[in-house]
Design a protein around this motif. Structure first.
Motif, PDB file in Angstrom:
ATOM      1  N   GLU A  83       9.625  -4.923  -1.228  1.00 14.23           N
ATOM      2  CA  GLU A  83       9.710  -6.355  -0.948  1.00 14.23           C
ATOM      3  C   GLU A  83       8.398  -7.076  -1.261  1.00 14.23           C
ATOM      4  O   GLU A  83       8.406  -8.259  -1.591  1.00 14.23           O
ATOM      5  CB  GLU A  83      10.113  -6.582   0.514  1.00 14.23           C
ATOM      6  CG  GLU A  83      10.563  -7.994   0.775  1.00 14.23           C
ATOM      7  CD  GLU A  83      11.113  -8.212   2.176  1.00 14.23           C
ATOM      8  OE1 GLU A  83      11.193  -9.391   2.575  1.00 14.23           O
ATOM      9  OE2 GLU A  83      11.467  -7.234   2.864  1.00 14.23           O
ATOM     10  N   GLY A  85       6.581  -6.468  -3.879  1.00 15.62           N
ATOM     11  CA  GLY A  85       6.725  -6.772  -5.303  1.00 15.62           C
ATOM     12  C   GLY A  85       7.680  -7.916  -5.561  1.00 15.62           C
ATOM     13  O   GLY A  85       7.415  -8.797  -6.390  1.00 15.62           O
ATOM     14  N   THR A  86       8.788  -7.928  -4.844  1.00 16.20           N
ATOM     15  CA  THR A  86       9.779  -9.008  -4.986  1.00 16.20           C
ATOM     16  C   THR A  86       9.161 -10.344  -4.590  1.00 16.20           C
ATOM     17  O   THR A  86       9.319 -11.348  -5.293  1.00 16.20           O
ATOM     18  CB  THR A  86      11.019  -8.709  -4.119  1.00 16.20           C
ATOM     19  OG1 THR A  86      11.576  -7.465  -4.536  1.00 16.20           O
ATOM     20  CG2 THR A  86      12.053  -9.807  -4.236  1.00 16.20           C
ATOM     21  N   LEU A  87       8.447 -10.362  -3.486  1.00 17.04           N
ATOM     22  CA  LEU A  87       7.813 -11.591  -3.005  1.00 17.04           C
ATOM     23  C   LEU A  87       6.731 -12.057  -3.988  1.00 17.04           C
ATOM     24  O   LEU A  87       6.619 -13.255  -4.279  1.00 17.04           O
ATOM     25  CB  LEU A  87       7.233 -11.364  -1.609  1.00 17.04           C
ATOM     26  CG  LEU A  87       6.684 -12.561  -0.862  1.00 17.04           C
ATOM     27  CD1 LEU A  87       7.672 -13.717  -0.820  1.00 17.04           C
ATOM     28  CD2 LEU A  87       6.289 -12.154   0.553  1.00 17.04           C
ATOM     29  N   ASP A  89       6.699 -11.629  -7.186  1.00 14.07           N
ATOM     30  CA  ASP A  89       7.392 -12.232  -8.330  1.00 14.07           C
ATOM     31  C   ASP A  89       7.834 -13.663  -8.039  1.00 14.07           C
ATOM     32  O   ASP A  89       7.859 -14.505  -8.941  1.00 14.07           O
ATOM     33  CB  ASP A  89       8.601 -11.386  -8.740  1.00 14.07           C
ATOM     34  CG  ASP A  89       8.196 -10.100  -9.435  1.00 14.07           C
ATOM     35  OD1 ASP A  89       7.050 -10.001  -9.934  1.00 14.07           O
ATOM     36  OD2 ASP A  89       9.036  -9.172  -9.470  1.00 14.07           O
ATOM     37  N   GLN A  90       8.146 -13.951  -6.777  1.00 15.60           N
ATOM     38  CA  GLN A  90       8.597 -15.293  -6.394  1.00 15.60           C
ATOM     39  C   GLN A  90       7.449 -16.291  -6.290  1.00 15.60           C
ATOM     40  O   GLN A  90       7.657 -17.492  -6.476  1.00 15.60           O
ATOM     41  CB  GLN A  90       9.332 -15.233  -5.057  1.00 15.60           C
ATOM     42  CG  GLN A  90      10.630 -14.473  -5.120  1.00 15.60           C
ATOM     43  CD  GLN A  90      11.204 -14.187  -3.732  1.00 15.60           C
ATOM     44  OE1 GLN A  90      10.657 -14.598  -2.710  1.00 15.60           O
ATOM     45  NE2 GLN A  90      12.322 -13.467  -3.697  1.00 15.60           N
TER      46      GLN A  90
END
Length: 181
Positions: A83, A85-87, A89-90
């Motif tokens: 998460e 990494g996901t955050l 990217d955002q």
């Protein structure tokens, strides 16, 4: 002003199949790091993803004698884990979010981190990530030496060595004057 440093939260250090995994302690701090990122992002405070990078077959790097190859440039092992990494990217295109390649334990050695922080009026550095008694510790020592106030989030740092982790937390507070939250 304050800045959040997210240190080395990569697949190679956190994923079960990573090249140099911290293990379950590393995965257990994921939500605490995500919470800190969201908090700093909402405040538009500086966030720096200080991320270890190595070149393939670099036998001259000091770590080559100590650890197996890890965080090799261009590999999935170097990508931010889960998460976090996901955050990233955002939020990565926001002005207060920065990516910092580092080649040594400390995020200050061989980088422009001190200049970046000072140009943005940062006087207080908040540390999260891994490894508590290696990269987080060395970054904290440099930050202290450069005059930054330190905040360490106990629930957002981890090590593969429980004794080293506890020692580093004591060192942060007792020797570097850090606030432990």
């Amino acid at each position: 002003m304050k800045a959040l440093l997210v240190i080395d939260y990569t697949n190679d250090f956190i994923a079960e199949d990573g090249a140099l995994p911290v293990g379950e302690p590393g995965r257990a701090i994921e939500q605490a790091i995500v919470s800190r990122i969201r908090e700093f992002d909402a405040a538009k405070a500086m966030i720096v993803f200080a991320t270890d990078v190595h070149e393939k077959n670099d036998a001259n790097h000091p770590e080559a004698k100590l650890f197996p190859p890890h965080n090799i440039r261009g590999t999935k092992g170097r990508a931010l884990f889960g998460e976090v990494g996901t955050l990233y990217d955002q939020i990565k295109d926001k002005n207060h979010v920065h990516w910092l390649d580092k080649t040594r334990y400390s995020a200050f050695v061989g980088t422009n981190l001190d200049l970046l922080l000072r140009e943005n009026g940062v006087t207080e550095v908040h540390l999260t990530g891994d490894v508590t008694d290696i990269c987080v510790l060395h970054t904290a020592i440099y930050a202290y030496s450069l005059g930054y106030k330190l905040v360490i989030y106990k629930d957002a740092v981890a090590s593969f060595d429980p004794a080293g982790h506890e020692w580093a937390l004591r060192h942060f507070k007792g020797v570097l004057g850090a606030e432990i939250r």
